[in-house]
Scaffold this motif. Structure first.
Motif, mmCIF file in Angstrom:
data_model
loop_
_atom_site.group_PDB
_atom_site.id
_atom_site.type_symbol
_atom_site.label_atom_id
_atom_site.label_comp_id
_atom_site.label_asym_id
_atom_site.label_seq_id
_atom_site.Cartn_x
_atom_site.Cartn_y
_atom_site.Cartn_z
ATOM 1 N N PHE A 32 0.877 -1.178 0.000
ATOM 2 C CA PHE A 32 0.000 0.000 0.000
ATOM 3 C C PHE A 32 0.911 1.223 0.000
ATOM 4 O O PHE A 32 1.563 1.526 0.986
ATOM 5 C CB PHE A 32 -0.893 -0.025 1.242
ATOM 6 N N PHE A 33 0.949 1.929 -1.131
ATOM 7 C CA PHE A 33 1.850 3.067 -1.313
ATOM 8 C C PHE A 33 1.005 4.328 -1.474
ATOM 9 O O PHE A 33 0.093 4.368 -2.293
ATOM 10 C CB PHE A 33 2.700 2.854 -2.562
ATOM 11 N N SER A 34 1.294 5.343 -0.671
ATOM 12 C CA SER A 34 0.534 6.597 -0.739
ATOM 13 C C SER A 34 1.420 7.747 -1.182
ATOM 14 O O SER A 34 2.596 7.826 -0.805
ATOM 15 C CB SER A 34 -0.085 6.943 0.625
ATOM 16 N N ALA A 118 -16.545 -11.552 -5.352
ATOM 17 C CA ALA A 118 -16.123 -10.199 -4.975
ATOM 18 C C ALA A 118 -16.975 -9.653 -3.840
ATOM 19 O O ALA A 118 -16.465 -9.008 -2.904
ATOM 20 C CB ALA A 118 -16.194 -9.275 -6.186
ATOM 21 N N LEU A 119 -18.277 -9.903 -3.891
ATOM 22 C CA LEU A 119 -19.165 -9.434 -2.825
ATOM 23 C C LEU A 119 -18.819 -10.094 -1.494
ATOM 24 O O LEU A 119 -18.889 -9.453 -0.431
ATOM 25 C CB LEU A 119 -20.626 -9.712 -3.195
ATOM 26 N N GLU A 120 -18.442 -11.353 -1.536
ATOM 27 C CA GLU A 120 -18.006 -12.036 -0.314
ATOM 28 C C GLU A 120 -16.750 -11.375 0.236
ATOM 29 O O GLU A 120 -16.647 -11.134 1.443
ATOM 30 C CB GLU A 120 -17.733 -13.516 -0.616
ATOM 31 N N ARG A 121 -15.812 -11.062 -0.629
ATOM 32 C CA ARG A 121 -14.520 -10.525 -0.183
ATOM 33 C C ARG A 121 -14.632 -9.117 0.364
ATOM 34 O O ARG A 121 -13.827 -8.702 1.199
ATOM 35 C CB ARG A 121 -13.513 -10.581 -1.331
ATOM 36 N N ILE A 122 -15.633 -8.353 -0.087
ATOM 37 C CA ILE A 122 -15.811 -7.008 0.464
ATOM 38 C C ILE A 122 -16.799 -6.995 1.624
ATOM 39 O O ILE A 122 -17.159 -5.934 2.139
ATOM 40 C CB ILE A 122 -16.251 -5.996 -0.618
ATOM 41 N N GLY A 123 -17.253 -8.185 2.026
ATOM 42 C CA GLY A 123 -18.129 -8.280 3.187
ATOM 43 C C GLY A 123 -19.565 -7.877 2.932
ATOM 44 O O GLY A 123 -20.287 -7.519 3.868
ATOM 45 N N ILE A 145 -14.565 -0.498 -5.268
ATOM 46 C CA ILE A 145 -13.307 -1.248 -5.248
ATOM 47 C C ILE A 145 -13.513 -2.639 -5.843
ATOM 48 O O ILE A 145 -12.682 -3.123 -6.630
ATOM 49 C CB ILE A 145 -12.770 -1.325 -3.811
ATOM 50 N N ALA A 146 -14.633 -3.293 -5.499
ATOM 51 C CA ALA A 146 -14.906 -4.627 -6.047
ATOM 52 C C ALA A 146 -15.021 -4.576 -7.567
ATOM 53 O O ALA A 146 -14.557 -5.497 -8.258
ATOM 54 C CB ALA A 146 -16.194 -5.186 -5.440
ATOM 55 N N ARG A 147 -15.648 -3.533 -8.106
ATOM 56 C CA ARG A 147 -15.786 -3.407 -9.557
ATOM 57 C C ARG A 147 -14.419 -3.372 -10.244
ATOM 58 O O ARG A 147 -14.238 -3.897 -11.337
ATOM 59 C CB ARG A 147 -16.577 -2.138 -9.925
ATOM 60 N N CYS A 148 -13.461 -2.732 -9.580
ATOM 61 C CA CYS A 148 -12.102 -2.705 -10.121
ATOM 62 C C CYS A 148 -11.393 -4.039 -9.922
ATOM 63 O O CYS A 148 -10.705 -4.533 -10.830
ATOM 64 C CB CYS A 148 -11.293 -1.604 -9.444
ATOM 65 N N MET A 149 -11.552 -4.646 -8.757
ATOM 66 C CA MET A 149 -10.757 -5.814 -8.415
ATOM 67 C C MET A 149 -11.160 -7.067 -9.186
ATOM 68 O O MET A 149 -10.343 -7.961 -9.374
ATOM 69 C CB MET A 149 -10.823 -6.082 -6.912
ATOM 70 N N VAL A 150 -12.422 -7.166 -9.660
ATOM 71 C CA VAL A 150 -12.804 -8.342 -10.447
ATOM 72 C C VAL A 150 -12.035 -8.398 -11.762
ATOM 73 O O VAL A 150 -11.922 -9.470 -12.380
ATOM 74 C CB VAL A 150 -14.324 -8.385 -10.731
ATOM 75 N N LEU A 151 -11.486 -7.268 -12.193
ATOM 76 C CA LEU A 151 -10.694 -7.229 -13.425
ATOM 77 C C LEU A 151 -9.248 -7.658 -13.183
ATOM 78 O O LEU A 151 -8.448 -7.705 -14.115
ATOM 79 C CB LEU A 151 -10.730 -5.825 -14.028
ATOM 80 N N GLU A 152 -8.919 -7.933 -11.930
ATOM 81 C CA GLU A 152 -7.600 -8.430 -11.517
ATOM 82 C C GLU A 152 -6.455 -7.549 -12.026
ATOM 83 O O GLU A 152 -5.532 -8.031 -12.700
ATOM 84 C CB GLU A 152 -7.423 -9.876 -11.993
ATOM 85 N N PRO A 153 -6.483 -6.257 -11.691
ATOM 86 C CA PRO A 153 -5.387 -5.387 -12.115
ATOM 87 C C PRO A 153 -4.119 -5.681 -11.322
ATOM 88 O O PRO A 153 -4.182 -6.167 -10.188
ATOM 89 C CB PRO A 153 -5.919 -3.981 -11.787
ATOM 90 N N ALA A 183 -6.915 -8.299 1.800
ATOM 91 C CA ALA A 183 -7.766 -9.402 1.347
ATOM 92 C C ALA A 183 -7.542 -9.713 -0.128
ATOM 93 O O ALA A 183 -7.495 -10.882 -0.537
ATOM 94 C CB ALA A 183 -9.234 -9.070 1.601
ATOM 95 N N PHE A 184 -7.408 -8.675 -0.951
ATOM 96 C CA PHE A 184 -7.198 -8.879 -2.385
ATOM 97 C C PHE A 184 -5.725 -9.097 -2.733
ATOM 98 O O PHE A 184 -5.406 -9.536 -3.829
ATOM 99 C CB PHE A 184 -7.729 -7.682 -3.170
ATOM 100 N N ASP A 185 -4.826 -8.769 -1.799
ATOM 101 C CA ASP A 185 -3.384 -8.927 -2.007
ATOM 102 C C ASP A 185 -2.942 -8.259 -3.315
ATOM 103 O O ASP A 185 -2.185 -8.828 -4.113
ATOM 104 C CB ASP A 185 -2.989 -10.403 -2.011
ATOM 105 N N THR A 186 -3.440 -7.045 -3.522
ATOM 106 C CA THR A 186 -3.128 -6.276 -4.722
ATOM 107 C C THR A 186 -2.416 -4.988 -4.320
ATOM 108 O O THR A 186 -2.673 -4.423 -3.260
ATOM 109 C CB THR A 186 -4.424 -5.936 -5.488
ATOM 110 N N THR A 187 -1.525 -4.526 -5.168
ATOM 111 C CA THR A 187 -0.813 -3.280 -4.905
ATOM 112 C C THR A 187 -1.761 -2.093 -5.044
ATOM 113 O O THR A 187 -2.401 -1.918 -6.083
ATOM 114 C CB THR A 187 0.367 -3.141 -5.881
#
Length: 361
Positions: A32-34, A118-123, A145-153, A183-187
């Protein structure tokens, strides 16, 4: 290990204005980079270049080790969450989340499976049939966020996504976002002007000012070991005094403030007689009822309490010294000074190691 994202000597000019000035950084996988800075510092310009909405004037942008400068936005392995989320109000939650998958031509059954996952993963399981306007602000945030993450960026870009939320929800979503990233283990690459957001969520923070990165490090690095006056003043609260260096002994310096006070601090790269500035955190200052109680401190002052600002678990006490300078002290609600009031005479002190000195421009 190849970084998920790397920007190399990135420059962006708009006519005669340089919005981004030779910025380089890399983001390890799954972190997580800000990018933190005031409005107009260039952080959004960096994000738009990473997304492909702007072309850099020079430099390179690499994702998973490969340059994406010639890759159009819709082909880059990144996705972006905007401040106003851009959810489609006429669609159901499931259709919102599956929108990008439909554009890719994925089979309906596979889309449904990925949306449910995706809905499960976002609670938020079981809400796929609901409309956007039936959700709370925090739920909408998670759906975006789920809408973006289903595309697996490979990289998710977040452009001040909490800015439109009320204060209480924003505080809650800081924790939620960090949990979702894990949870998504994405950058995640996150831009904000709110230091508390960056400090709470980030593995690494880049503090940006006037098109350049002033310092990159952990929240602890930036708060306790600032490398520039801008970082020291921008991250957290700080008391500051300007003056000139009188004496240098190794890493210890003595400064005479513009109002005549002698103060000791730590600093490097300074010279006697040069202009300088000292920064001291409010929580580093000790409050006492007598000068004798502070005899072991390098710096001590007598002053008068001018204001006490209640702030939950701790109060901020404003103390004016004998030459008219006001400093801020953090005071717990319990203890010997719980009954402190305006007009009381107090003594304050701090060590040289808790004061950071920088050369002044």
């Amino acid at each position: 290990m190849t970084p998920d994202l790397e920007c190399v000597d990135l420059v962006k000019r708009f006519g005669e204005t340089t919005a981004v000035d030779t910025v380089s950084f890399s983001v390890p996988p799954g972190s997580f980079f800000s990018i933190l800075g005031p409005s107009g510092c260039g952080k959004t310009t960096i994000m738009r270049m990473i997304a492909g909405f702007l072309n850099p004037s020079s430099g390179d942008i690499r994702i998973k080790g490969g340059s994406v400068l010639d890759t159009p936005p819709n082909k880059r392995p990144v996705n972006m969450v905007f401040q106003h989320l851009a959810l489609f109000p006429m669609m159901s939650i499931a259709d919102n989340i599956g929108y990008g998958l439909r554009r890719r031509g994925m089979a309906k059954a596979e889309i449904a499976r990925k949306v449910d996952e995706a809905l499960e993963r976002i609670g938020l399981p079981g809400i796929g049939g609901r409309k956007v306007d039936e959700l709370s602000g925090g739920q909408k945030q998670r759906v975006a966020i789920a809408r973006c993450m289903v595309l697996e960026p490979d990289v998710l870009l977040l452009d001040e996504p909490l800015g439109a939320l009320d204060l209480k929800l924003r505080e809650h979503m800081k924790v939620e976002l960090k949990a979702l990233q894990a949870a998504f283990d994405t950058t995640f690459v996150y831009i904000t002007h709110d230091q508390s957001e960056a400090l709470v969520m980030s593995d690494q923070i880049a503090v940006m000012n006037a098109g350049r990165f002033e310092q990159v490090g952990t929240g602890q690095d930036l708060y306790y070991r600032p490398e520039t006056p801008f970082v020291a003043g921008f991250i957290g609260e700080a008391n500051r005094w300007k003056g000139r260096i009188e004496r240098i002994e190794g890493d210890a310096v003595q400064l005479r403030t513009d109002t005549g006070l002698a103060m000791r601090a730590t600093g490097a790269g300074l010279s006697e007689g040069s202009a300088a500035e000292i920064f001291v955190r409010p929580e580093a200052i000790r409050l006492a009822g007598s000068a004798e109680a502070l005899s072991g401190f390098d710096n001590s002052l007598e002053g008068t309490v001018t204001s006490i600002l209640f702030n939950g678990a701790a109060s901020r006490v404003l103390v004016q010294d004998g030459v008219g300078e006001t400093l801020e002290v953090t005071l717990p609600q319990s203890g010997e000074f719980a009954s402190l009031k305006r007009g009381d005479t107090v003594h304050v002190g701090w060590g040289a190691g808790q004061a950071t000195c920088f050369g002044a421009a």
